[in-house]
Design an enzyme around this catalytic site. Sequence first.
Site, PDB file in Angstrom:
ATOM      1  N   LYS A 284       1.036  -1.165   0.061  1.00  0.00           N
ATOM      2  CA  LYS A 284      -0.159  -0.025  -0.059  1.00  0.00           C
ATOM      3  C   LYS A 284       0.725   1.375  -0.174  1.00  0.00           C
ATOM      4  O   LYS A 284       1.795   1.288   0.623  1.00  0.00           O
ATOM      5  CB  LYS A 284      -0.861   0.142   1.019  1.00  0.00           C
ATOM      6  CG  LYS A 284      -2.056  -0.748   1.290  1.00  0.00           C
ATOM      7  CD  LYS A 284      -3.212  -0.509   2.135  1.00  0.00           C
ATOM      8  CE  LYS A 284      -4.350  -1.106   1.920  1.00  0.00           C
ATOM      9  NZ  LYS A 284      -5.328  -0.693   3.073  1.00  0.00           N
ATOM     10  N   GLU A 370     -20.385  -8.061   8.535  1.00  0.00           N
ATOM     11  CA  GLU A 370     -21.366  -7.360   9.300  1.00  0.00           C
ATOM     12  C   GLU A 370     -22.277  -8.257   9.767  1.00  0.00           C
ATOM     13  O   GLU A 370     -22.894  -8.006  10.771  1.00  0.00           O
ATOM     14  CB  GLU A 370     -21.982  -6.283   8.359  1.00  0.00           C
ATOM     15  CG  GLU A 370     -21.377  -5.126   8.071  1.00  0.00           C
ATOM     16  CD  GLU A 370     -20.257  -5.368   6.890  1.00  0.00           C
ATOM     17  OE1 GLU A 370     -19.376  -4.571   6.570  1.00  0.00           O
ATOM     18  OE2 GLU A 370     -20.416  -6.429   6.389  1.00  0.00           O
ATOM     19  N   ARG A 398     -26.403  -4.754   5.059  1.00  0.00           N
ATOM     20  CA  ARG A 398     -25.874  -6.056   4.624  1.00  0.00           C
ATOM     21  C   ARG A 398     -26.372  -6.936   5.682  1.00  0.00           C
ATOM     22  O   ARG A 398     -26.131  -8.260   5.465  1.00  0.00           O
ATOM     23  CB  ARG A 398     -24.386  -6.005   4.518  1.00  0.00           C
ATOM     24  CG  ARG A 398     -23.981  -4.929   3.703  1.00  0.00           C
ATOM     25  CD  ARG A 398     -22.370  -4.987   3.317  1.00  0.00           C
ATOM     26  NE  ARG A 398     -22.014  -5.823   2.547  1.00  0.00           N
ATOM     27  CZ  ARG A 398     -20.782  -6.388   1.997  1.00  0.00           C
ATOM     28  NH1 ARG A 398     -19.872  -5.552   2.324  1.00  0.00           N
ATOM     29  NH2 ARG A 398     -20.588  -7.111   1.248  1.00  0.00           N
TER      30      ARG A 398
END
Length: 639
Positions: A284, A370, A398
């Site tokens: 990253k 979730e 979700r």
Amino acid sequence: MIMNRLLPNLHSPEELRGLSLPELETLAEELRQEIIQTVAVTGGHLASSLGVVELTLALQRVFPTPHNKIVWDVGHQAYAHKLLTGRLKEFGSLRQLDGLSGFPKRSESAHDAFDVGHSSTSISAALGMVAARDTLGGTEKVVAVIGDGSLTAGLAFEGLNHAGHLKKDLIVILNDNEMSISPNVGALSSFLSRKMTSDLFVRFKRETESFLTGLPRFGKDLLNIARRAEDSLKGFLTPGMLFEGFGFNYVGPINGHHLDELLETLENVSKLRGPVLIHVLTRKGKGFLPAERNPALFHGVGPFNPVTGEVPAAKAGPASYTAVFGQTLMALAEGDKRVVAITAAMPEGTGLTPFAAAFPERFYDVGIAEQHAVTFAAGLACHGLRPTVAIYSTFLQRAYDNVLHDVCLQNLPVSFALDRGGLVGADGPTHHGVFDYAYLRHLPNLVFMAPRDEDQLRRSMVTALQHDGPFAYRYPRGNGLGLELSENLPEPLAIGCGERLREGADGVIIAVGSAVHQALEAAQLLEEEGLQLAVVDPRFVKPLDRALLTAEAQRTGLVVTVEDHVLQGGFGSAVLELFADEGLSPTVLRLGLPDAFVEQGSQVELRARYGLDAKGIAGSIRQLFPERISRHLGCATAP
């Protein structure tokens, strides 16, 4: 900044095939500089996009879009993809009102295969495209690019499982930028993976299998021994046995910043049949040292200095709602050992990092899961704990069935802290939390509160902890109003009890949540024009304060509801239902968001566009009193 020699003259990914390896490496540097310079002004997801520049180049070189399909998971890493697909001139409008989306978007470009913004959808979507391709007799290649973090979601494994079962030609790129599942990485494993996908090896493997299968005696046994030997070699040198178990041909790990290795591997894989997973290791923030050193900061960053990487310190001001939530939950936990905090891969975003440090045994980060977070909380509540599930409003969507079936049906004391409720800004339609009133207020047993400021947020949290059942409260992105908060926890509220904040005889504005203060400002503007509007904060979306709201409707005959939520099924609809049940028929004007997905833009810009700021609210109400307003302004026409 280096001079762009290649990027401005690149009009299609097909043109990448004409570039040499040194030219591609130069182009990679140009892409990085363009991304850094632009995001330094607009803000955005920097570290993720910088980490996949070489991977994006290699994918577009071997599988150029739009004929082939590249499905980016979440889309945080798609800036290089946008630049390589004809959007250089518009790139400066990234994440701005009416500008380029920060995520892949089909309506924006034919090169964007799938709209994304929420994680872990890529494999399932790509597999659907593969099945459609095979049904229609297409020839395109389909590639799903998914990060290692997104693999914590069950949806990703559901897609892997189905893809392995169907055995269709699908390529999945696992972009591993945390090295979390890569214990055996090195030159040997990279070399092995590339060679095991070469034409010579694949042909040798196929011919050997055919030869062994044809032996009259011991052929199948020898074939099984050979396969086990290959699996053992892969398992020893690579972490691929998990994916092989799903029915994928595992390739990797590959260095995601070596273009020659990427190109060789992708060219080899393009000739393989069946599902293939390529494990690519990236860093990253690659190419921008500040982002490499602090990828969390530069994951989603505001404007910064593109030379030094310095991010301007936030201007002194009120604490954010997120910070107030985190501090208050810590205070609640200090006084009650039953308090537990749960988040889904967002400890910093939900303000729970200090809680995790203070109460590590009572903090759970379940990853991007979730559904699991909610049902896990239900299990905790079954044994006497008081869990708070802190999830962005848009992501709790979700887990709807888990909220309904596992929490509300059993009437369990689980609190849902819905951060980023309402309009969130530049992340756009995939992140606006403007559906939560509608998807939660109809659930039996659930209490739903929308605090208007940070003080009311604290009171909602205290009320939730003392309530023996499901409780949700939603609060906006951004800073509070700067109210002075007591060091002591506030008293709880009476559930379903609203509050009149302003008197007025000409009508009543019933505003909820962060819309309350816009409504108060609107009432002040109208008072200067001769209109007296009362303002009521119901505080609760469910249950409503029936006595207060019906009394106000009967008193004035005019009700204006205001919410930063879609009108369909929202707070205004709840008020209309209440009036219908009570047999009342006042004039009702509902102000909120239309039946459409709201585009990106700052919160201020979007409130103004949809008439939900003070000026817009006042303007809508003003139209109900044209004669009164014109007389007050001294411009009444003669009869």
